[in-house]
Design a protein around this motif. Structure first.
Motif, mmCIF file in Angstrom:
data_model
loop_
_atom_site.group_PDB
_atom_site.id
_atom_site.type_symbol
_atom_site.label_atom_id
_atom_site.label_comp_id
_atom_site.label_asym_id
_atom_site.label_seq_id
_atom_site.Cartn_x
_atom_site.Cartn_y
_atom_site.Cartn_z
ATOM 1 N N GLY A 176 9.700 -0.957 -0.515
ATOM 2 C CA GLY A 176 10.092 -1.680 -1.491
ATOM 3 C C GLY A 176 10.195 -0.705 -2.870
ATOM 4 N N LEU A 177 11.281 0.251 -3.012
ATOM 5 C CA LEU A 177 11.239 1.104 -4.051
ATOM 6 C C LEU A 177 12.028 0.668 -5.243
ATOM 7 C CD1 LEU A 177 11.514 3.889 -1.639
ATOM 8 C CD2 LEU A 177 9.571 3.418 -2.627
ATOM 9 N N GLY A 178 11.965 -0.602 -5.759
ATOM 10 C CA GLY A 178 12.956 -1.130 -6.754
ATOM 11 C C GLY A 178 12.100 -0.610 -8.299
ATOM 12 N N PHE A 182 10.192 3.757 2.717
ATOM 13 C CA PHE A 182 11.339 3.142 3.216
ATOM 14 C C PHE A 182 11.882 2.190 2.232
ATOM 15 C CE2 PHE A 182 13.521 -0.567 5.487
ATOM 16 C CZ PHE A 182 14.512 0.213 6.026
ATOM 17 N N ASP A 183 13.167 1.939 2.130
ATOM 18 C CA ASP A 183 13.795 1.004 1.223
ATOM 19 C C ASP A 183 15.353 0.346 1.853
ATOM 20 O OD1 ASP A 183 13.315 -0.437 -1.762
ATOM 21 O OD2 ASP A 183 15.295 -0.553 -0.897
ATOM 22 N N VAL A 184 15.792 -0.657 1.766
ATOM 23 C CA VAL A 184 17.125 -0.895 2.423
ATOM 24 C C VAL A 184 18.159 -0.347 1.548
ATOM 25 C CG1 VAL A 184 16.532 -2.994 4.051
ATOM 26 C CG2 VAL A 184 17.129 -3.173 1.185
ATOM 27 N N LEU A 239 7.747 -6.099 -2.604
ATOM 28 C CA LEU A 239 8.883 -6.554 -2.382
ATOM 29 C C LEU A 239 9.278 -7.818 -2.970
ATOM 30 C CD1 LEU A 239 8.020 -5.860 1.592
ATOM 31 C CD2 LEU A 239 10.135 -5.249 0.216
ATOM 32 N N PRO A 240 10.467 -8.382 -2.904
ATOM 33 C CA PRO A 240 10.821 -9.630 -3.922
ATOM 34 C C PRO A 240 10.053 -10.832 -3.433
ATOM 35 C CG PRO A 240 12.985 -8.489 -3.252
ATOM 36 C CD PRO A 240 11.716 -7.742 -2.397
ATOM 37 N N GLU A 241 10.244 -11.288 -2.305
ATOM 38 C CA GLU A 241 9.821 -12.654 -2.039
ATOM 39 C C GLU A 241 8.792 -12.580 -0.689
ATOM 40 O OE1 GLU A 241 11.207 -15.788 -2.645
ATOM 41 O OE2 GLU A 241 12.667 -15.211 -3.975
ATOM 42 N N MET A 247 1.640 -5.649 -3.085
ATOM 43 C CA MET A 247 1.391 -5.648 -4.398
ATOM 44 C C MET A 247 2.432 -6.717 -5.010
ATOM 45 S SD MET A 247 0.284 -1.673 -5.396
ATOM 46 C CE MET A 247 -0.685 -2.291 -6.637
ATOM 47 N N SER A 248 3.268 -7.022 -4.109
ATOM 48 C CA SER A 248 4.640 -8.233 -4.492
ATOM 49 C C SER A 248 3.654 -9.424 -5.117
ATOM 50 C CB SER A 248 5.349 -8.450 -3.155
ATOM 51 O OG SER A 248 5.269 -7.624 -2.252
ATOM 52 N N THR A 249 4.574 -10.041 -5.934
ATOM 53 C CA THR A 249 4.227 -11.310 -6.361
ATOM 54 C C THR A 249 4.556 -12.479 -5.099
ATOM 55 O OG1 THR A 249 4.426 -10.767 -8.362
ATOM 56 C CG2 THR A 249 4.058 -13.206 -8.010
ATOM 57 N N ILE A 250 3.534 -12.844 -4.325
ATOM 58 C CA ILE A 250 3.941 -13.986 -3.493
ATOM 59 C C ILE A 250 2.696 -14.881 -3.417
ATOM 60 C CG2 ILE A 250 5.067 -12.271 -1.897
ATOM 61 C CD1 ILE A 250 2.944 -12.609 0.403
ATOM 62 N N PRO A 293 -1.573 -8.016 -6.434
ATOM 63 C CA PRO A 293 -0.074 -8.068 -7.199
ATOM 64 C C PRO A 293 -0.514 -7.408 -8.586
ATOM 65 C CG PRO A 293 -1.327 -10.186 -6.777
ATOM 66 C CD PRO A 293 -1.986 -9.195 -5.841
ATOM 67 N N VAL A 294 0.569 -7.347 -9.297
ATOM 68 C CA VAL A 294 0.470 -6.551 -10.703
ATOM 69 C C VAL A 294 0.822 -7.421 -11.907
ATOM 70 C CG1 VAL A 294 0.934 -4.334 -9.362
ATOM 71 C CG2 VAL A 294 2.790 -5.427 -10.871
ATOM 72 N N GLY A 295 0.106 -7.126 -13.167
ATOM 73 C CA GLY A 295 0.554 -7.753 -14.356
ATOM 74 C C GLY A 295 1.041 -6.600 -15.373
HETATM 75 P P1 NAD Z 1 13.310 -5.311 -7.283
HETATM 76 O O1 NAD Z 1 14.448 -6.256 -6.758
HETATM 77 O O2 NAD Z 1 13.609 -4.420 -8.387
HETATM 78 O O3 NAD Z 1 12.683 -4.168 -5.947
HETATM 79 C C1 NAD Z 1 12.509 -4.679 -4.797
HETATM 80 C C2 NAD Z 1 13.056 -3.660 -3.794
HETATM 81 O O4 NAD Z 1 12.779 -4.070 -2.276
HETATM 82 C C3 NAD Z 1 14.464 -3.350 -3.608
HETATM 83 O O5 NAD Z 1 14.506 -1.912 -3.960
HETATM 84 C C4 NAD Z 1 14.864 -3.548 -2.305
HETATM 85 O O6 NAD Z 1 16.125 -3.117 -2.005
HETATM 86 C C5 NAD Z 1 13.651 -3.756 -1.551
HETATM 87 N N1 NAD Z 1 13.765 -4.455 -0.295
HETATM 88 C C6 NAD Z 1 14.102 -5.873 -0.238
HETATM 89 N N2 NAD Z 1 14.217 -6.206 1.048
HETATM 90 C C7 NAD Z 1 13.532 -5.348 1.759
HETATM 91 C C8 NAD Z 1 13.312 -4.851 2.911
HETATM 92 N N3 NAD Z 1 13.375 -6.029 4.063
HETATM 93 N N4 NAD Z 1 13.213 -3.727 3.367
HETATM 94 C C9 NAD Z 1 12.791 -2.677 2.683
HETATM 95 N N5 NAD Z 1 13.007 -2.951 1.316
HETATM 96 C C10 NAD Z 1 13.382 -4.112 0.870
HETATM 97 O O7 NAD Z 1 11.996 -6.033 -7.588
HETATM 98 P P2 NAD Z 1 10.836 -5.666 -8.577
HETATM 99 O O8 NAD Z 1 11.068 -5.980 -9.951
HETATM 100 O O9 NAD Z 1 10.557 -4.149 -8.310
HETATM 101 O O10 NAD Z 1 9.780 -6.697 -8.223
HETATM 102 C C11 NAD Z 1 8.965 -6.431 -6.938
HETATM 103 C C12 NAD Z 1 8.011 -7.443 -7.119
HETATM 104 O O11 NAD Z 1 7.044 -7.265 -8.087
HETATM 105 C C13 NAD Z 1 8.401 -8.950 -7.071
HETATM 106 O O12 NAD Z 1 7.668 -9.721 -6.102
HETATM 107 C C14 NAD Z 1 8.436 -9.410 -8.439
HETATM 108 O O13 NAD Z 1 8.140 -10.759 -8.564
HETATM 109 C C15 NAD Z 1 6.831 -8.632 -8.844
HETATM 110 N N6 NAD Z 1 6.810 -8.118 -10.258
HETATM 111 C C16 NAD Z 1 7.775 -7.583 -10.981
HETATM 112 C C17 NAD Z 1 7.835 -7.524 -12.224
HETATM 113 C C18 NAD Z 1 8.816 -7.032 -13.282
HETATM 114 O O14 NAD Z 1 8.740 -6.870 -14.573
HETATM 115 N N7 NAD Z 1 10.080 -6.666 -12.657
HETATM 116 C C19 NAD Z 1 6.266 -7.581 -12.999
HETATM 117 C C20 NAD Z 1 5.312 -7.651 -12.254
HETATM 118 C C21 NAD Z 1 5.428 -8.209 -10.709
#
Ligand code: NAD
Length: 297
Positions: free
Chosen positions: A7-9, A29-31, A64-66, A93-96, A119-121
Motif C-alpha cells: 500500500g504505497l499511496g 507491493f501495490d496494485v 491500505l484504504p479500507e 497502519m491503515s485507518t480501519i 494507525p497514524v495521526g
Molecule cells: P491512498 O489511496 O493514497 O493509498 C492506498 C494505496 O493502497 C494505493 O497506492 C493503492 O493502489 C493501494 N492498494 C489498494 N488496494 C490494494 C491491494 N488490494 N493490494 C495492494 N495495494 C492496494 O490512501 P492514503 O491517503 O495513503 O491512505 C491510506 C490509509 O491511511 C487510509 O486508511 C487512510 O484513511 C489513512 N490515513 C490517511 C491520511 C491522509 O492524510 N491521507 C492520514 C492518516 C491516515
C-alpha cells in the motif's frame, strides 16, 4: 530488519521510503505499478504479490484504504499470511475498525503469526518527514520487537492497549475532529448569511465555548481561502466517520451527531467532492447560500 510494505499511496509511499532511509531491507507491493516504481528507484525490491512480500520479510506493514483491503491483502489468496515465516509480524497502519483488526489478528495468531495495529495521526507532510503520531495496539513484547520499524515513521508513539485499540483511538479522534469541522461550516454559513462579519464572529468565538482548533488552525489555512485541494480527502473522512458510527452502533447506541456528519460528507461525495479536501464542506455551503466566508485579516 527485513521489512515488507503493501500500500504505497499518499501516506504509504513516503512511510516506506523512511523505512529504507532507516537502513532496513525493504520488499514492496501495490496494485499500482507507478507506486512500486518510485520505491524500487529508491532501493526497494518489488514483489509480485503480498505473499511474496511476506516470504521476504520478518515484519510487513500494510497501509491500505479500507478494512476489506486489509483483510484481503493479509488473509486472502496469495496474501501476506501465506508467505510470512513463523513468528512474523503484520503492522497494520491503515485507518480501519477495531473489530476487523481483531478478527484478522486472531486468525494470524492461529497460524503462529502476530499483529500490531498502528494507525497514524497528522498529515501526508508528516508522513514525508517521518514525524507521524502513532496510535499503537498489541502485545507489549511484539510492539517492542517492531519499534525499530515504527520509529522510522513516527515521533509521537502512544500505546493504546491490546490489539485493535490503536484503531479505536484513531476513529474516536477522527469522529470528533470531523464533526467539529462540519459543525463549524454550518454555524459560519448561518452567521455570515445572516449578515455577520467572519472576523467579528471569530473574535467573539475565541472568548466563548465554541473556540476550537478546526476554526482557528485548520480553516484559516484552507476553507477561508476557498482552497479545497487535497489534504484530507472527503472520501477518507467519510470512511472514518462511517467506521466510528458503526462502532457506536455495535456498542448499542445511536451516534446521532456522527450520523449527521456522515450524511453531510456523503452528500458532498454525491456532489462530486469525494477527492477534494474537507474544506469543500465550506465551499458547498457558500455556493448554496450565495455567500463567501472569508477573513479580511
Ligand atoms: P491512498 O489511496 O493514497 O493509498 C492506498 C494505496 O493502497 C494505493 O497506492 C493503492 O493502489 C493501494 N492498494 C489498494 N488496494 C490494494 C491491494 N488490494 N493490494 C495492494 N495495494 C492496494 O490512501 P492514503 O491517503 O495513503 O491512505 C491510506 C490509509 O491511511 C487510509 O486508511 C487512510 O484513511 C489513512 N490515513 C490517511 C491520511 C491522509 O492524510 N491521507 C492520514 C492518516 C491516515
Amino acid at each position: 530488519m527485513n521489512v515488507g510494505f503493501v500500500g504505497l499511496g499518499v501516506m504509504g509511499g513516503p512511510m516506506a521510503l523512511n523505512i529504507l532511509k532507516g537502513g532496513h531491507a525493504l520488499t514492496v507491493f501495490d496494485v499500482d505499478p507507478k507506486a512500486v516504481r518510485r520505491l524500487v528507484d529508491a532501493g526497494a525490491t518489488a514483489a509480485a504479490s503480498p505473499r511474496e512480500v511476506g516470504a521476504a520479510s520478518e515484519v510487513v506493514v500494510t497501509m491500505l484504504p479500507e478494512p476489506r483491503h486489509v483483510e484481503t491483502v493479509v488473509l486472502g489468496k496469495d496474501g501476506v499470511a501465506e508467505g510470512l515465516p513463523p513468528g512474523g509480524v503484520v503492522i497494520d497502519m491503515s485507518t480501519i475498525d477495531p473489530m476487523t483488526s481483531q478478527r484478522v489478528g486472531a486468525e494470524l495468531r492461529k497460524r503462529g503469526l502476530n499483529m500490531v495495529d498502528s494507525p497514524v495521526g497528522k498529515t501526508s507532510e508528516h508522513a514525508v518527514t517521518g514525524t507521524l503520531t502513532l496510535m499503537v495496539g498489541g502485545e507489549p513484547a511484539v510492539i517492542e520487537r517492531v519499534r525499530p520499524v515504527l520509529s522510522c515513521m513516527g515521533t509521537d508513539t502512544y500505546i493504546c492497549g491490546g490489539q485493535g485499540m490503536g484503531h479505536a483511538m484513531k476513529i474516536t479522534n477522527n469522529l470528533l475532529a470531523t464533526t467539529i469541522m462540519a459543525a463549524n461550516t454550518e454555524a459560519l454559513a448561518i452567521g455570515v448569511k445572516s449578515g455577520l462579519d467572519l472576523d467579528l464572529i471569530m473574535e467573539i468565538m475565541k472568548t466563548t465555548m465554541s473556540n476550537n482548533a478546526q476554526l482557528f488552525v485548520a480553516m484559516p489555512k484552507k476553507a477561508f481561502r476557498g482552497d479545497d485541494s487535497p489534504g484530507f480527502m472527503v472520501k477518507l473522512a467519510a470512511k472514518d466517520v462511517r467506521l466510528a458510527v458503526e462502532l457506536g452502533r455495535a456498542m448499542g447506541f445511536e451516534p446521532w451527531v456522527g450520523a449527521a456528519c456522515q450524511k453531510t460528507l456523503e452528500s458532498a461525495m454525491e456532489k462530486g467532492f469525494a477527492d477534494r479536501d474537507t474544506a469543500a464542506l465550506m465551499r458547498i455551503r457558500e455556493d448554496e447560500l450565495g455567500i463567501r466566508v472569508r477573513q479580511k485579516s
